[in-house]
Design a protein around this motif. Structure first.
Motif, PDB file in Angstrom:
ATOM      1  N   THR A  66       0.824  -1.215   0.000  1.00 44.42           N
ATOM      2  CA  THR A  66       0.000   0.000   0.000  1.00 44.42           C
ATOM      3  C   THR A  66       0.857   1.263   0.000  1.00 44.42           C
ATOM      4  N   SER A  67       2.119   1.133  -0.417  1.00 42.60           N
ATOM      5  CA  SER A  67       2.974   2.315  -0.458  1.00 42.60           C
ATOM      6  C   SER A  67       2.401   3.378  -1.390  1.00 42.60           C
ATOM      7  N   TRP A  68       1.667   2.937  -2.432  1.00 41.87           N
ATOM      8  CA  TRP A  68       1.036   3.883  -3.353  1.00 41.87           C
ATOM      9  C   TRP A  68       0.041   4.776  -2.620  1.00 41.87           C
ATOM     10  N   LEU A  69      -0.562   4.260  -1.559  1.00 42.38           N
ATOM     11  CA  LEU A  69      -1.593   4.998  -0.828  1.00 42.38           C
ATOM     12  C   LEU A  69      -1.000   6.230  -0.128  1.00 42.38           C
ATOM     13  N   THR A  70       0.196   6.100   0.369  1.00 38.68           N
ATOM     14  CA  THR A  70       0.868   7.260   0.973  1.00 38.68           C
ATOM     15  C   THR A  70       1.108   8.332  -0.083  1.00 38.68           C
ATOM     16  N   ASP A  71       1.599   7.916  -1.254  1.00 37.21           N
ATOM     17  CA  ASP A  71       1.805   8.862  -2.356  1.00 37.21           C
ATOM     18  C   ASP A  71       0.481   9.509  -2.774  1.00 37.21           C
ATOM     19  N   PHE A  72      -0.549   8.697  -2.865  1.00 32.39           N
ATOM     20  CA  PHE A  72      -1.878   9.190  -3.250  1.00 32.39           C
ATOM     21  C   PHE A  72      -2.353  10.268  -2.270  1.00 32.39           C
ATOM     22  N   CYS A  73      -2.212  10.008  -0.987  1.00 32.38           N
ATOM     23  CA  CYS A  73      -2.664  10.971   0.033  1.00 32.38           C
ATOM     24  C   CYS A  73      -1.870  12.269  -0.013  1.00 32.38           C
ATOM     25  N   ASN A  74      -0.638  12.207  -0.506  1.00 30.91           N
ATOM     26  CA  ASN A  74       0.213  13.391  -0.569  1.00 30.91           C
ATOM     27  C   ASN A  74       0.192  14.085  -1.933  1.00 30.91           C
ATOM     28  N   THR A  75      -0.626  13.597  -2.855  1.00 31.82           N
ATOM     29  CA  THR A  75      -0.685  14.168  -4.205  1.00 31.82           C
ATOM     30  C   THR A  75      -1.114  15.626  -4.163  1.00 31.82           C
ATOM     31  N   GLU A  76      -0.407  16.428  -4.928  1.00 32.21           N
ATOM     32  CA  GLU A  76      -0.789  17.833  -5.083  1.00 32.21           C
ATOM     33  C   GLU A  76      -0.853  18.156  -6.557  1.00 32.21           C
ATOM     34  N   ALA A  77      -1.727  19.074  -6.893  1.00 30.80           N
ATOM     35  CA  ALA A  77      -1.861  19.518  -8.276  1.00 30.80           C
ATOM     36  C   ALA A  77      -0.676  20.405  -8.625  1.00 30.80           C
TER      37      ALA A  77
END
Length: 172
Positions: A66-77
């Motif tokens: 679920t490492s992608w989930l951390t990246d997803f939560c930190n996504t910025e435009a």
């Protein structure tokens, strides 16, 4: 259905429990329709000047990477403006687990779920049983915390009939 859906609007597909036997050939067929398959991954899209970050949590849940989930939560435009985050998560029972795992759940704007079928049977307006949650489920259908939407769904099978629990199609 997916071929028709992509002709109407951008289409994103997250796996649910019925897709647990999806193999690479099936994945290729889904992708060939033009739909974006999200299986423990996320993508971004621009819609009417707004950046969306759309993720799909696998039905295997939090037992896989679920490492992608951390990246997803930190996504910025672009320009450090936060992206609107939408998580497709078939299993609403993962919602408390996500919160306990400290995935910055507060950064996710909208979570779309199903799976619980509204509790399948309702007594006095209360759901009786939902898969993954057992008796008297807490997340069977409706809006929770202003961001988790759990659809009661459209399925009505003979082996588990709906009782006092109408089917629904959720429009957001």
């Amino acid at each position: 259905f997916l071929k028709a859906a992509v002709q109407i609007a951008p289409t994103y597909y997250a796996l649910g429990n019925h897709e647990r036997y999806v193999n690479n050939t099936d994945r290729a067929a889904i992708t060939a329709t033009g739909a974006v398959l999200l299986d423990n991954t996320y993508t971004t899209a621009e819609v009417v000047g707004c950046t969306l970050s759309i993720g799909g949590l696998s039905p295997r849940g939090l037992t896989k990477d679920t490492s992608w989930l951390t990246d997803f939560c930190n996504t910025e435009a672009p320009g450090t403006k936060p992206a609107l985050k939408v998580l497709l998560c078939h299993h609403p029972e993962y919602y408390p687990q996500l919160d306990e795992a400290r995935y910055r759940l507060d950064t996710i704007d909208l979570i779309l779920s199903g799976h619980a079928h509204g509790g399948q049977m309702c007594i006095f307006g209360k759901p009786l049983f939902a898969p993954g949650q057992g008796f008297f489920p807490k997340l069977a259908g409706g809006v929770y915390d202003g961001r988790l939407i759990v659809s009661r769904g459209l399925c009505d099978t003979a082996h588990t009939p709906r009782i006092n629990n109408p089917m629904e199609l959720v429009l957001i």
